[in-house]
Motif scaffolding. Structure first.
Motif, PDB file in Angstrom:
ATOM      1  N   UNK A 119       2.403  -2.361   0.284  1.00  0.00           N
ATOM      2  CA  UNK A 119       1.229  -1.485   0.267  1.00  0.00           C
ATOM      3  C   UNK A 119       0.582  -1.503  -1.115  1.00  0.00           C
ATOM      4  N   UNK A 120       1.400  -1.457  -2.153  1.00  0.00           N
ATOM      5  CA  UNK A 120       0.871  -1.517  -3.521  1.00  0.00           C
ATOM      6  C   UNK A 120       0.095  -2.815  -3.724  1.00  0.00           C
ATOM      7  N   UNK A 121       0.639  -3.919  -3.207  1.00  0.00           N
ATOM      8  CA  UNK A 121      -0.026  -5.215  -3.355  1.00  0.00           C
ATOM      9  C   UNK A 121      -1.394  -5.212  -2.679  1.00  0.00           C
ATOM     10  N   UNK A 122      -1.469  -4.638  -1.485  1.00  0.00           N
ATOM     11  CA  UNK A 122      -2.754  -4.572  -0.775  1.00  0.00           C
ATOM     12  C   UNK A 122      -3.761  -3.728  -1.546  1.00  0.00           C
ATOM     13  N   UNK A 123      -3.293  -2.628  -2.133  1.00  0.00           N
ATOM     14  CA  UNK A 123      -4.177  -1.779  -2.940  1.00  0.00           C
ATOM     15  C   UNK A 123      -4.684  -2.556  -4.148  1.00  0.00           C
ATOM     16  N   UNK A 124      -3.756  -3.233  -4.821  1.00  0.00           N
ATOM     17  CA  UNK A 124      -4.110  -3.984  -6.025  1.00  0.00           C
ATOM     18  C   UNK A 124      -5.123  -5.094  -5.710  1.00  0.00           C
ATOM     19  N   UNK A 125      -4.896  -5.808  -4.631  1.00  0.00           N
ATOM     20  CA  UNK A 125      -5.765  -6.934  -4.280  1.00  0.00           C
ATOM     21  C   UNK A 125      -7.153  -6.489  -3.830  1.00  0.00           C
ATOM     22  N   UNK A 126      -7.287  -5.202  -3.510  1.00  0.00           N
ATOM     23  CA  UNK A 126      -8.588  -4.679  -3.077  1.00  0.00           C
ATOM     24  C   UNK A 126      -9.231  -3.794  -4.131  1.00  0.00           C
ATOM     25  N   UNK A 127      -8.715  -3.843  -5.366  1.00  0.00           N
ATOM     26  CA  UNK A 127      -9.178  -2.937  -6.412  1.00  0.00           C
ATOM     27  C   UNK A 127     -10.613  -3.216  -6.845  1.00  0.00           C
ATOM     28  N   UNK A 128     -11.096  -4.443  -6.656  1.00  0.00           N
ATOM     29  CA  UNK A 128     -12.487  -4.756  -6.988  1.00  0.00           C
ATOM     30  C   UNK A 128     -13.365  -4.288  -5.828  1.00  0.00           C
ATOM     31  N   UNK A 129     -13.863  -3.062  -5.931  1.00  0.00           N
ATOM     32  CA  UNK A 129     -14.599  -2.447  -4.821  1.00  0.00           C
ATOM     33  C   UNK A 129     -15.875  -1.786  -5.332  1.00  0.00           C
ATOM     34  N   UNK A 130     -16.884  -2.577  -5.716  1.00  0.00           N
ATOM     35  CA  UNK A 130     -18.089  -2.003  -6.331  1.00  0.00           C
ATOM     36  C   UNK A 130     -19.007  -1.274  -5.348  1.00  0.00           C
ATOM     37  N   UNK A 131     -18.909  -1.579  -4.078  1.00  0.00           N
ATOM     38  CA  UNK A 131     -19.811  -0.973  -3.099  1.00  0.00           C
ATOM     39  C   UNK A 131     -19.220   0.259  -2.446  1.00  0.00           C
ATOM     40  N   UNK A 132     -20.079   1.019  -1.766  1.00  0.00           N
ATOM     41  CA  UNK A 132     -19.609   2.205  -1.059  1.00  0.00           C
ATOM     42  C   UNK A 132     -18.768   1.806   0.143  1.00  0.00           C
ATOM     43  N   UNK A 133     -17.650   2.477   0.364  1.00  0.00           N
ATOM     44  CA  UNK A 133     -16.861   2.208   1.577  1.00  0.00           C
ATOM     45  C   UNK A 133     -17.512   2.884   2.780  1.00  0.00           C
ATOM     46  N   UNK A 134     -17.058   2.526   3.952  1.00  0.00           N
ATOM     47  CA  UNK A 134     -17.604   3.116   5.170  1.00  0.00           C
ATOM     48  C   UNK A 134     -16.787   4.339   5.582  1.00  0.00           C
ATOM     49  N   UNK A 135     -17.474   5.397   5.985  1.00  0.00           N
ATOM     50  CA  UNK A 135     -16.814   6.615   6.439  1.00  0.00           C
ATOM     51  C   UNK A 135     -15.979   6.355   7.682  1.00  0.00           C
ATOM     52  N   UNK A 136     -16.506   5.569   8.600  1.00  0.00           N
ATOM     53  CA  UNK A 136     -15.820   5.311   9.874  1.00  0.00           C
ATOM     54  C   UNK A 136     -14.599   4.422   9.696  1.00  0.00           C
ATOM     55  N   UNK A 137     -14.511   3.738   8.567  1.00  0.00           N
ATOM     56  CA  UNK A 137     -13.385   2.841   8.334  1.00  0.00           C
ATOM     57  C   UNK A 137     -13.762   1.405   8.602  1.00  0.00           C
ATOM     58  N   UNK A 138     -13.135   0.493   7.886  1.00  0.00           N
ATOM     59  CA  UNK A 138     -13.405  -0.927   8.110  1.00  0.00           C
ATOM     60  C   UNK A 138     -12.935  -1.337   9.506  1.00  0.00           C
ATOM     61  N   UNK A 139     -13.528  -2.392  10.069  1.00  0.00           N
ATOM     62  CA  UNK A 139     -13.043  -2.875  11.367  1.00  0.00           C
ATOM     63  C   UNK A 139     -11.555  -3.201  11.343  1.00  0.00           C
TER      64      UNK A 139
END
Length: 369
Positions: free
Chosen positions: A42-62
C-alpha cells in the motif's frame, strides 16, 4: 454558533494519568487506533502516485470503483453492485457524521441508531438539525416516531459491543424501514474481523439475503483503517442505493469532500490484496486469545464481542469504577457510558496495542487476579 457536546474522550484524561503512574507504564486499550505498520504494498502504491498535480475525482477513479465492486463480490458475496454505485469517502467517520445532512434531513426528521452505539450517529443527526433515538428495532417505536423515521443506522459487527446481526435480523429491519420510506445505512467497517462462527464473514446489508436483490435506499459504509492499518490515510467508501448515489456524489462535489488521488491509488492496492488482511487478522486473533482469559480472571464478563476489534466487558458495576481498578494496574479502557445509557456498566477493551503492551496488560491482570 453550532454547539456540540464536549468530545467524550476528554473525560478519560484523569484515568489515563492515573494509569501512567504505573511503574511499567500505561497500556492504552481505550481507543481503537491501529498500531501495526501499513503494508508495504500500500505504501508503494501511495508513493508511486505521489505526483498528483490535478484535482482528484469525488466519485473515485474507475480503477478504485472497480476494486471496490470486486472486493464486495469476493469478500462479502455481494453481487450486482455497479461501479456507479460506490464512492470513496474521507474516512468512514466523515460519512457517518455528514450523511443525514447529505440526504437532506432536517428539523422534525428522526435518525435511529443502535441502543449501544458510536456517538457520531447522534452527532450526525444534530449537524443536520434532526432528532435521534436509540433502538435496535423499529417495532418498539411509537407511531408518531415511526412516521418521522428517515434514516436507520445499523452497525455490525458493532462498536463497542462486537455484536453481529444475522441476515434474517437485518432483513426484518430493512423491510420495516422500507415500509416507512426510510434509508438504512449499515456501518460494516469491522466485517473482515469476525471471530468464532463468524470467522468466514458476516452478512452485509447489500447481500441478496437481506436486500432481496434490490439495493434501493440501502447504503453500506466501510473503512480500510482497521483491516489494512490505514487510519492515517482516511481511506473508506460507501456503496449501494443506486437511487441515492448520484445525489450523494453531486452533494459531495459541491462540498469539496474528495479523497486525495494518492490515497485512492493506495486503496486500489489495499482492496486487491487479501493476504495482508489475513495477516493482520491473525495478529488481532493472537492478542484477543491472550486478553480473553486474563480479563475473565480479573472478574470481567465478556458479552457479545464476536466481531470487531473490541471486547465488551462488565463487572456489573459502574463503568468508572471498573476504569479506576484497571487504571491502578496501568491499563486504560474505554467507558461504556460513552456509547449510551445501556453501556454504563461496561468497559471497552481494544485489541489495538503492540504485542509487548498486550503481554504486559495480561501479566498485570493475571497478577491482580
Amino acid at each position: 454558533m453550532l454547539t456540540l457536546p464536549d468530545y467524550p474522550w476528554n473525560a478519560l484524561a484523569p484515568y489515563a494519568a492515573r494509569a501512567a503512574e504505573h511503574e511499567g507504564g500505561a497500556v492504552n486499550l481505550s481507543i481503537g487506533t491501529p498500531v501495526d505498520p501499513t503494508p508495504e504494498i500500500i505504501i508503494r502504491a501511495l508513493r508511486e502516485s505521489a505526483n498528483a498535480p490535478g484535482y482528484p475525482t469525488t466519485h473515485g477513479t474507475p480503477e478504485l470503483r472497480e476494486a471496490i465492486v470486486n472486493w464486495f463480490g469476493r469478500r462479502r458475496d455481494v453481487r450486482g453492485l455497479a461501479t456507479d454505485d460506490v464512492m470513496p469517502t474521507v474516512g468512514s467517520k466523515e460519512l457517518v457524521a455528514w450523511l443525514p445532512l447529505l440526504l437532506g434531513l432536517g428539523a422534525g426528521d428522526l435518525v435511529v441508531r443502535p441502543l449501544v452505539a458510536y456517538p457520531t450517529y447522534d452527532i450526525g443527526a444534530q449537524l443536520a438539525g434532526a432528532d435521534s433515538i436509540a433502538a435496535d428495532s423499529l417495532a418498539g417505536l411509537s407511531e408518531d416516531d415511526r412516521a418521522r423515521v428517515k434514516l436507520v443506522w445499523v452497525n455490525s459487527p458493532g462498536n463497542p459491543t462486537g455484536i453481529v446481526r444475522g441476515a434474517a435480523e437485518l432483513k426484518a429491519l430493512v423491510d420495516d424501514a422500507r415500509s416507512l420510506g426510510a434509508v438504512v445505512a449499515s456501518d460494516e467497517c469491522y466485517a473482515e474481523l469476525g471471530w468464532g462462527e463468524h470467522e468466514d464473514g458476516v452478512p452485509s446489508i447489500l447481500h441478496d439475503s437481506v436486500s432481496g436483490g434490490d439495493m434501493s435506499d440501502l447504503l453500506c459504509v466501510y473503512s480500510l483503517s482497521k483491516q489494512s492499518n490505514l487510519a492515517g490515510y482516511r481511506a473508506a467508501f460507501v456503496a449501494g442505493a443506486p437511487n441515492l448515489m448520484p445525489a450523494l456524489v453531486n452533494n459531495r462535489k459541491h462540498a469539496g469532500m474528495i479523497v486525495p488521488a494518492p490515497v485512492q491509488a493506495a486503496m486500489v492496492a489495499a482492496l486487491n490484496d487479501d493476504e495482508h488482511v489475513k495477516a493482520q487478522k491473525d495478529l488481532y486473533r493472537a492478542r484477543r486469545d491472550l486478553l480473553v482469559p486474563a480479563l475473565g480472571a480479573f472478574g470481567l464478563r465478556i458479552v457479545d464481542s464476536v466481531g470487531g476489534l473490541y471486547l465488551w466487558c462488565t463487572a456489573d458495576e459502574d463503568c468508572w469504577t471498573t476504569l479506576g481498578r484497571l487504571a491502578d494496574l496501568g491499563i486504560v479502557a474505554g467507558p461504556g457510558a460513552f456509547y449510551g445509557t445501556a453501556g454504563e456498566k461496561f468497559v471497552r477493551i481494544a485489541l489495538t496495542a503492540s504485542d509487548e503492551r498486550i503481554h504486559s496488560a495480561v501479566e498485570r491482570l493475571n497478577a491482580a487476579a
